[in-house]
Design an enzyme around this catalytic site. Structure first.
Site, PDB file in Angstrom:
ATOM      1  N   ASP A  13       0.812  -1.233   0.000  1.00  0.00           N
ATOM      2  CA  ASP A  13       0.000   0.000   0.000  1.00  0.00           C
ATOM      3  C   ASP A  13       0.833   1.266   0.000  1.00  0.00           C
ATOM      4  OD1 ASP A  13      -2.198  -1.768   0.357  1.00  0.00           O
ATOM      5  OD2 ASP A  13      -1.823  -1.753   2.510  1.00  0.00           O
ATOM      6  N   LYS A  16       2.326   2.182  -5.047  1.00  0.00           N
ATOM      7  CA  LYS A  16       3.036   1.697  -6.243  1.00  0.00           C
ATOM      8  C   LYS A  16       2.196   1.882  -7.501  1.00  0.00           C
ATOM      9  CE  LYS A  16       3.304  -2.391  -4.421  1.00  0.00           C
ATOM     10  NZ  LYS A  16       2.818  -2.102  -3.082  1.00  0.00           N
ATOM     11  N   GLY A  40      -4.199  -4.477  -3.968  1.00  0.00           N
ATOM     12  CA  GLY A  40      -5.201  -3.524  -4.413  1.00  0.00           C
ATOM     13  C   GLY A  40      -4.487  -2.262  -4.829  1.00  0.00           C
ATOM     14  N   HIS A  41      -4.633  -1.883  -6.070  1.00  0.00           N
ATOM     15  CA  HIS A  41      -4.009  -0.660  -6.546  1.00  0.00           C
ATOM     16  C   HIS A  41      -5.108   0.338  -6.861  1.00  0.00           C
ATOM     17  CE1 HIS A  41      -0.010  -2.631  -7.993  1.00  0.00           C
ATOM     18  NE2 HIS A  41      -0.137  -2.564  -6.694  1.00  0.00           N
ATOM     19  N   GLN A 225       2.145  -5.923  -2.964  1.00  0.00           N
ATOM     20  CA  GLN A 225       2.585  -5.955  -1.558  1.00  0.00           C
ATOM     21  C   GLN A 225       3.927  -5.225  -1.382  1.00  0.00           C
ATOM     22  OE1 GLN A 225       1.633  -9.429  -2.803  1.00  0.00           O
ATOM     23  NE2 GLN A 225      -0.398  -8.669  -2.436  1.00  0.00           N
TER      24      GLN A 225
HETATM   25  P1  IMP Z   1      -2.347 -12.905   2.253  1.00  0.00           P
HETATM   26  O1  IMP Z   1      -1.443 -12.338   1.226  1.00  0.00           O
HETATM   27  O2  IMP Z   1      -3.812 -12.714   1.944  1.00  0.00           O
HETATM   28  O3  IMP Z   1      -2.015 -14.332   2.584  1.00  0.00           O
HETATM   29  O4  IMP Z   1      -2.119 -12.093   3.618  1.00  0.00           O
HETATM   30  C1  IMP Z   1      -0.896 -12.149   4.339  1.00  0.00           C
HETATM   31  C2  IMP Z   1      -0.558 -10.787   4.950  1.00  0.00           C
HETATM   32  O5  IMP Z   1      -0.238  -9.886   3.898  1.00  0.00           O
HETATM   33  C3  IMP Z   1      -1.695 -10.127   5.715  1.00  0.00           C
HETATM   34  O6  IMP Z   1      -1.139  -9.372   6.772  1.00  0.00           O
HETATM   35  C4  IMP Z   1      -2.331  -9.189   4.707  1.00  0.00           C
HETATM   36  O7  IMP Z   1      -2.994  -8.105   5.304  1.00  0.00           O
HETATM   37  C5  IMP Z   1      -1.075  -8.727   3.979  1.00  0.00           C
HETATM   38  N1  IMP Z   1      -1.332  -8.269   2.597  1.00  0.00           N
HETATM   39  C6  IMP Z   1      -1.557  -9.037   1.514  1.00  0.00           C
HETATM   40  N2  IMP Z   1      -1.715  -8.261   0.423  1.00  0.00           N
HETATM   41  C7  IMP Z   1      -1.557  -6.999   0.824  1.00  0.00           C
HETATM   42  C8  IMP Z   1      -1.555  -5.731   0.125  1.00  0.00           C
HETATM   43  O8  IMP Z   1      -1.713  -5.631  -1.087  1.00  0.00           O
HETATM   44  N3  IMP Z   1      -1.363  -4.634   0.903  1.00  0.00           N
HETATM   45  C9  IMP Z   1      -1.138  -4.715   2.245  1.00  0.00           C
HETATM   46  N4  IMP Z   1      -1.113  -5.852   2.923  1.00  0.00           N
HETATM   47  C10 IMP Z   1      -1.317  -6.993   2.215  1.00  0.00           C
END
Ligand code: IMP
Length: 430
Positions: A13, A16, A40-41, A225
């Site tokens: 977040d 990017k 999420g972009h 991420q």
């Molecule tokens: P997962 O990727 O859904 O398995 O989540 C694992 C961890 O990564 C959790 O803490 C999510 O909140 C975090 N996470 C996954 N994708 C994002 C993102 O795009 N932005 C921020 N945190 C993310």
């Protein structure tokens, strides 16, 4: 060299999407290399705000081709929804403009059910995943039992493989988690339909991009991420299941290191995190509410994918320096500088205190961050609104000092600063 890589330096977040959107103007391909629809972009163009999870955000430019690399896990239902949403907004989406790697793994309702069951079982120790099936899809990839996008080229056989996959998941759901089984027949039919709709988009992304670069075209690799969520280099186990760092870009697109020119790290001017896990410079109360915003504006600190309020805190330069190291950053972009306007004093974490010692580097990476107490450098704030500033020299002196301090602390030049969500609300530096 024709390949630039954009990575997040924090817990995702960082903004990017808008940096990629900006840089897309000068490239021919924008390629996603990791993660799935957990990302999420948010990209704002004029009065339209796009929330993209899977399709590379560069596709909003009419001249760029989007690629989804082998390092990505693709939920076909979400991908098709996004393609429709973009079409409805007037963006052309066709096999000439979007290519999905044959080696990308697929996310199924089975993976989503397992993600939910696993998180439920973790209880207090939960990771706070996005519940999008990301972890289980990558787990199956590593276990060599996953379903790849290339399988969709043979829809009949693919339907059969999907049925068997759901039956396997059902066995686990029933016997390990006492959870409801899924309807394998219905899911197999659904996915056979997706296969018909998507098979024209499947290609060899590594070959496509390499040919393009040999012809002199430029590629921008877009990470999802951030570094601190990297499976190997992040705050394990509170991480995602992919590699959002520079090596992940090469592996996740099938490209050699020799193509790389710039590695652009994106950091917010402060720190945020969604989900569980350590966060030494976290703030609570009024200061946190001030940095987070109310959620009224699309760029306030609420998750694009889950809507969860993000945890917020002061910028952590120990972690930023770490991100510069593991990514090999050549430059930095600092986003959301405008959010700091009006704060009387600003803090940056410059070291940690643990067991009576002051540490400027983490002894064993960021996994055990919980035991560290931040040591802050305090800087004066500025009161002026900076959202209309477009030139470095027009920023308040304290804002420039803040940016230069960040540069100094992490040892990477800051090339751009953003001061608002619009495409033109950026300041390029030197
Ligand atoms: P997962 O990727 O859904 O398995 O989540 C694992 C961890 O990564 C959790 O803490 C999510 O909140 C975090 N996470 C996954 N994708 C994002 C993102 O795009 N932005 C921020 N945190 C993310």
């Amino acid at each position: 060299m024709p390949l630039d890589i954009v990575v997040g330096t924090q817990w995702g977040d960082e903004g990017k999407g808008r940096v990629v959107d900006l840089l897309s103007a000068g490239v021919d391909f924008v390629a996603r290399f990791n993660g799935g629809d957990n990302a999420g972009h948010t990209v704002t163009v004029g009065d339209k705000t796009f929330k993209l999870h899977l399709v590379p955000s560069g596709i909003i430019h009419p001249h760029t081709i989007g690629a989804i690399g082998n390092g990505v896990v693709v939920n076909p239902a979400i991908l098709l929804q996004e393609m429709e949403m973009l079409r409805a907004a007037g963006v052309t989406v066709s096999p000439a403009r979007l290519v999905i790697s044959h080696a990308a793994h697929l996310i199924t309702p089975g993976h989503i059910a397992l993600d939910k069951a696993l998180e439920g079982q973790r209880g207090q120790g939960k990771i706070g995943t996005t519940l999008r099936g990301i972890g289980p899809a990558y787990t199956e990839k590593v276990a060599r039992s996953g379903l790849r996008a290339g399988g969709m080229l043979q829809p009949e056989r693919f339907g059969q493989a999907m049925r068997q996959h759901i039956e396997r998941v059902n066995h686990t759901l029933r016997h390990l988690y006492q959870a409801e089984p899924l309807d394998s027949e219905r899911i197999a039919q659904e996915f056979t339909e997706y296969a018909h709709l998507l098979k024209g988009y499947i290609g060899d992304v590594s070959l496509l991009l390499t040919h393009a670069m040999n012809r002199g075209q430029r590629v921008l690799a877009e990470g999802a991420q951030g570094t601190l969520l990297d499976l190997d280099h992040g705050t394990y186990p509170f991480v995602t299941s992919s590699n959002p760092t520079t090596p992940g870009a090469l592996l996740g697109l099938g490209l050699g290191v020799n193509w790389v020119e710039r590695v652009i790290g994106v950091t917010k001017a402060f720190q945020t995190r969604v989900g569980e896990g350590p966060f030494p410079s976290e703030l609570n109360g009024d200061e946190a509410a001030r940095l987070r915003g109310t959620g009224d504006k699309p760029w306030d600190e609420f998750g694009v994918t889950t809507g969860r309020p993000r945890r917020v805190g002061w910028l952590d330069s120990v972690l930023l320096r770490y991100a510069a190291r593991v990514n090999g950053l050549t430059e930095l972009v600092v986003t959301k500088l405008d959010v700091l306007s009006g704060l009387a004093a600003l803090k940056i974490c410059v070291a940690y205190r643990a067991d009576g010692q002051e540490l400027r580097e983490l002894p064993f990476g960021p996994a055990e961050l919980g035991q560290f107490e931040p040591i802050y450098l305090e800087l004066p704030g500025w009161s002026q609104d900076v959202m209309d500033v477009r030139r470095w020299e027009d920023l308040p002196e304290q804002a420039r000092a803040y940016v230069l301090q960040v540069e100094d602390l992490c040892g990477v030049p800051v090339r751009m600063v953003s001061v608002g969500p619009e495409r033109d609300q950026v300041i390029e530096i030197g």
